[in-house]
Design a protein around this motif. Structure first.
Motif, PDB file in Angstrom:
ATOM      1  N   LEU A   1       0.832  -1.211   0.000  1.00  0.00           N
ATOM      2  CA  LEU A   1       0.000   0.000   0.000  1.00  0.00           C
ATOM      3  C   LEU A   1       0.860   1.253   0.000  1.00  0.00           C
ATOM      4  O   LEU A   1       0.553   2.242  -0.675  1.00  0.00           O
ATOM      5  CB  LEU A   1      -0.939  -0.005   1.207  1.00  0.00           C
ATOM      6  N   ASN A   2       1.955   1.228   0.758  1.00  0.00           N
ATOM      7  CA  ASN A   2       2.839   2.385   0.792  1.00  0.00           C
ATOM      8  C   ASN A   2       3.530   2.591  -0.552  1.00  0.00           C
ATOM      9  O   ASN A   2       3.787   3.731  -0.962  1.00  0.00           O
ATOM     10  CB  ASN A   2       3.886   2.225   1.906  1.00  0.00           C
ATOM     11  N   PHE A   3       3.845   1.496  -1.242  1.00  0.00           N
ATOM     12  CA  PHE A   3       4.426   1.612  -2.584  1.00  0.00           C
ATOM     13  C   PHE A   3       3.440   2.296  -3.522  1.00  0.00           C
ATOM     14  O   PHE A   3       3.810   3.213  -4.282  1.00  0.00           O
ATOM     15  CB  PHE A   3       4.777   0.211  -3.115  1.00  0.00           C
ATOM     16  N   ARG A   4       2.184   1.888  -3.461  1.00  0.00           N
ATOM     17  CA  ARG A   4       1.161   2.493  -4.322  1.00  0.00           C
ATOM     18  C   ARG A   4       0.934   3.972  -3.967  1.00  0.00           C
ATOM     19  O   ARG A   4       0.707   4.806  -4.837  1.00  0.00           O
ATOM     20  CB  ARG A   4      -0.146   1.711  -4.200  1.00  0.00           C
TER      21      ARG A   4
ATOM     22  N   ALA B   1       3.623   5.929  -5.541  1.00  0.00           N
ATOM     23  CA  ALA B   1       3.405   5.990  -6.993  1.00  0.00           C
ATOM     24  C   ALA B   1       2.414   7.100  -7.328  1.00  0.00           C
ATOM     25  O   ALA B   1       2.612   7.855  -8.293  1.00  0.00           O
ATOM     26  CB  ALA B   1       2.899   4.644  -7.501  1.00  0.00           C
ATOM     27  N   ARG B   2       1.364   7.216  -6.515  1.00  0.00           N
ATOM     28  CA  ARG B   2       0.377   8.285  -6.731  1.00  0.00           C
ATOM     29  C   ARG B   2       1.004   9.654  -6.506  1.00  0.00           C
ATOM     30  O   ARG B   2       0.754  10.604  -7.260  1.00  0.00           O
ATOM     31  CB  ARG B   2      -0.829   8.097  -5.800  1.00  0.00           C
TER      32      ARG B   2
ATOM     33  N   VAL C   1      13.374   5.736 -10.106  1.00  0.00           N
ATOM     34  CA  VAL C   1      12.260   6.671  -9.955  1.00  0.00           C
ATOM     35  C   VAL C   1      11.728   6.680  -8.524  1.00  0.00           C
ATOM     36  O   VAL C   1      11.396   7.725  -7.964  1.00  0.00           O
ATOM     37  CB  VAL C   1      11.123   6.316 -10.947  1.00  0.00           C
ATOM     38  N   PHE C   2      11.673   5.505  -7.918  1.00  0.00           N
ATOM     39  CA  PHE C   2      11.020   5.368  -6.612  1.00  0.00           C
ATOM     40  C   PHE C   2      12.016   5.529  -5.459  1.00  0.00           C
ATOM     41  O   PHE C   2      13.116   4.969  -5.494  1.00  0.00           O
ATOM     42  CB  PHE C   2      10.356   3.997  -6.501  1.00  0.00           C
TER      43      PHE C   2
ATOM     44  N   LEU D   1       2.633   8.392 -11.061  1.00  0.00           N
ATOM     45  CA  LEU D   1       2.935   7.235 -11.893  1.00  0.00           C
ATOM     46  C   LEU D   1       1.803   6.224 -11.833  1.00  0.00           C
ATOM     47  O   LEU D   1       1.213   5.992 -10.773  1.00  0.00           O
ATOM     48  CB  LEU D   1       4.228   6.558 -11.426  1.00  0.00           C
ATOM     49  N   SER D   2       1.511   5.620 -12.968  1.00  0.00           N
ATOM     50  CA  SER D   2       0.559   4.509 -12.994  1.00  0.00           C
ATOM     51  C   SER D   2       1.341   3.207 -12.887  1.00  0.00           C
ATOM     52  O   SER D   2       2.442   3.089 -13.440  1.00  0.00           O
ATOM     53  CB  SER D   2      -0.252   4.526 -14.298  1.00  0.00           C
ATOM     54  N   LEU D   3       0.803   2.240 -12.167  1.00  0.00           N
ATOM     55  CA  LEU D   3       1.505   0.991 -11.931  1.00  0.00           C
ATOM     56  C   LEU D   3       0.967  -0.116 -12.826  1.00  0.00           C
ATOM     57  O   LEU D   3      -0.237  -0.362 -12.878  1.00  0.00           O
ATOM     58  CB  LEU D   3       1.359   0.567 -10.461  1.00  0.00           C
TER      59      LEU D   3
END
Length: 500
Positions: A327-330, A333-334, A350-351, A338-340
């Motif tokens: 969830l923290n990765f997503r 991304a937001r 990037v991350f 970025l779209s995953l």
């Protein structure tokens, strides 16, 4: 920031169907139980073994220390082999050694034989966690890796907690030799499944699994499918071989590669704190049996059952913590716009992967400090067994979640050599915990279990600012290290071009 065109051009990270991935990860997760399970399964039987072999219990305790030492060293060799030659050959070598050691241990009645064979047993089982983590890294992108690696590394915390339960029951109602017969049967079943159904996943050998592996890397099921003209991976048809997905290590791996990771600023801090963190947990595990026996006079079977709350907490953490990491990765991304696409690898450039993992890990570390204190002083004050068991449950829950994050971060930042990276993690963790096991009984005798808990949590707290340093500066350190390596590679290529 639009990455749609870039992602469309990038190859699928793994062509293995999801249902097959689940089976593979279940299999390597169970195999990952072997090393920590083997290390702790005969803790409740130490007194019985000492009596039968006519030696002091302290001498039998030495086999725990030597087991930990070999558990730390052996994966450095096997992990390196698997990063170059593939996962299947490494699994077959380790399980062969492990099966022979268990058979010999079940038949022997000698203290010298026990010591030597336990070292051999450790060498055979210790690489299973490193190989399991590497297998997940071969198939699963970073966006989902938190959950999947959590299941694969379940053995790190569940094995030491579950081992005494099984060992206590076997030694109480059968004989301590049956501990090794049980391990022999259990590992034989896993070995048969590995040989039959586990495909080669090593990206240095098969890329995204679209490339046909050499004959010695084929599973029995893959060999049967190819012989009968069926798709190798069980789909409707085989994918076109994509050799661009082959991922050779940037440096030629060798057994010292694990030590080289310790020289990195980020790698050294992450592995170092992870080792200290695990050592404190292992001090609790290895002294719990003696503490319960001295306070309550429990039998081996009852003492073993008292480890169950730790096991349950560890198991639950894999679902809870793994979900938090993903969830923290997503969330990040937001924030980056970025779209995953979970079928394609997310570029680590990037991350801020250090921040993503440690934002979850660090709070779990501080809560773990509190649970160790709760356990230690509940035991010191001779409170009810219920209070001790509740504190053990929460220790298993929060410790396992934090440890899961450290394991995932190490694999994320060394994606070209995941088995070697996990082996480095294992090396530091086992060597430090070997020393911790040796001093734990002495420490408890001198200052009591309560202040031993204060010592463990105090060490964790004192070193925890280093994690904040990695969270804040880790991405910059990683970029500097990559630039330095790219420069070396360019200079090497230039020299080779001039020589040619």
């Amino acid at each position: 920031m639009d990455t749609t065109n870039e992602m469309a051009a990038e190859a699928i990270y793994s062509v293995i169907p999801r249902n097959q991935k689940i089976i593979i990860i279940m299999l390597v997760s169970v195999s990952g139980l072997l090393s920590p399970l083997t290390g702790s399964i005969y803790l409740p039987a130490l007194n019985q073994i000492a009596q039968d072999l006519k030696v002091k219990t302290s001498l039998v305790n030495l086999s725990i220390t030597t087991y930990q030492i070999f558990q730390g060293i052996a994966p450095s060799f096997i992990g390196t082999l698997s990063d170059v030659k593939g996962r299947r050959p490494a699994y077959i070598v380790t399980f062969s050694i492990y099966l022979i050691a268990n058979l010999a241990l079940a038949l022997q009645n000698s203290y010298p034989a026990l010591m030597v064979l336990r070292c051999l047993q450790s060498a055979g089982s210790s690489a299973t966690i490193a190989l399991g983590s590497a297998t997940v890294a071969d198939m699963v992108t970073r966006a989902e890796r938190g959950s999947w690696l959590g299941y694969t590394t379940l053995g790190i915390s569940l094995g030491p907690a579950l081992g005494p339960v099984i060992g206590g029951l076997l030694s109480e109602y059968l004989d301590w030799h049956w501990i090794f017969w049980f391990l022999l049967i259990f590992s034989a079943v896993i070995t048969a499944l590995m040989v039959t159904i586990l495909p080669e996943t090593g990206r240095a050998v098969v890329g995204n699994n679209s490339i046909r592996p050499p004959k010695w890397n084929l599973s029995v099921l893959q060999w049967w499918r190819l012989r009968h003209g069926k798709p190798m991976n069980g789909g409707a048809q085989d994918y076109v071989e994509d050799h661009s997905t082959i991922a050779k290590p940037r440096k030629r791996p060798n057994p010292l590669s694990s030590l080289l990771i310790l020289r990195e600023r980020e790698g050294g801090i992450t592995l170092g704190f992870g080792g200290i963190f695990f050592a404190g947990y292992f001090m609790v595990l290895t002294t719990l049996s003696e503490q319960l026996t001295s306070r309550f006079g429990f039998s081996s079977a009852i003492t073993g059952l008292c480890y169950l709350p730790l096991a349950i907490g560890s198991l639950l953490s894999r679902f809870v913590a793994g979900r938090l990491f993903d969830l923290n990765f997503r969330r990040h991304a937001r924030l980056l716009g970025l779209s995953l696409d979970l079928s394609r690898q997310q570029k680590i450039e990037v991350f801020p992967i250090e921040r993503i993992r440690l934002e979850v890990c660090i709070p779990l570390v501080y809560i773990s400090c509190g649970t160790v204190l709760a356990y230690a002083w509940t035991m010191e004050s001779r409170s009810s067994l219920a209070g001790i068991e509740v504190s053990l449950f929460f220790l298993g829950l929060f410790f396992s979640g934090a440890q899961q994050g450290f394991n995932t971060l190490v694999v994320d930042t060394h994606s070209d050599i995941p088995a070697t990276a996990t082996a480095a993690n294992n090396l530091f963790r086992c060597l430090i915990s070997a020393g911790a096991v040796a001093i734990a009984p002495f420490l408890i005798d001198q200052i009591g279990i309560g202040y031993t808990g204060v010592f463990i949590s105090g060490v964790w707290l004192c070193f925890s600012p280093l994690l904040w340093l990695v969270l804040l500066r880790g991405k910059k350190w990683r970029e500097e290290l990559k630039a330095k390596q790219d420069k070396k590679d360019a200079e090497k290529a230039k020299k080779e071009g001039q020589t040619a």
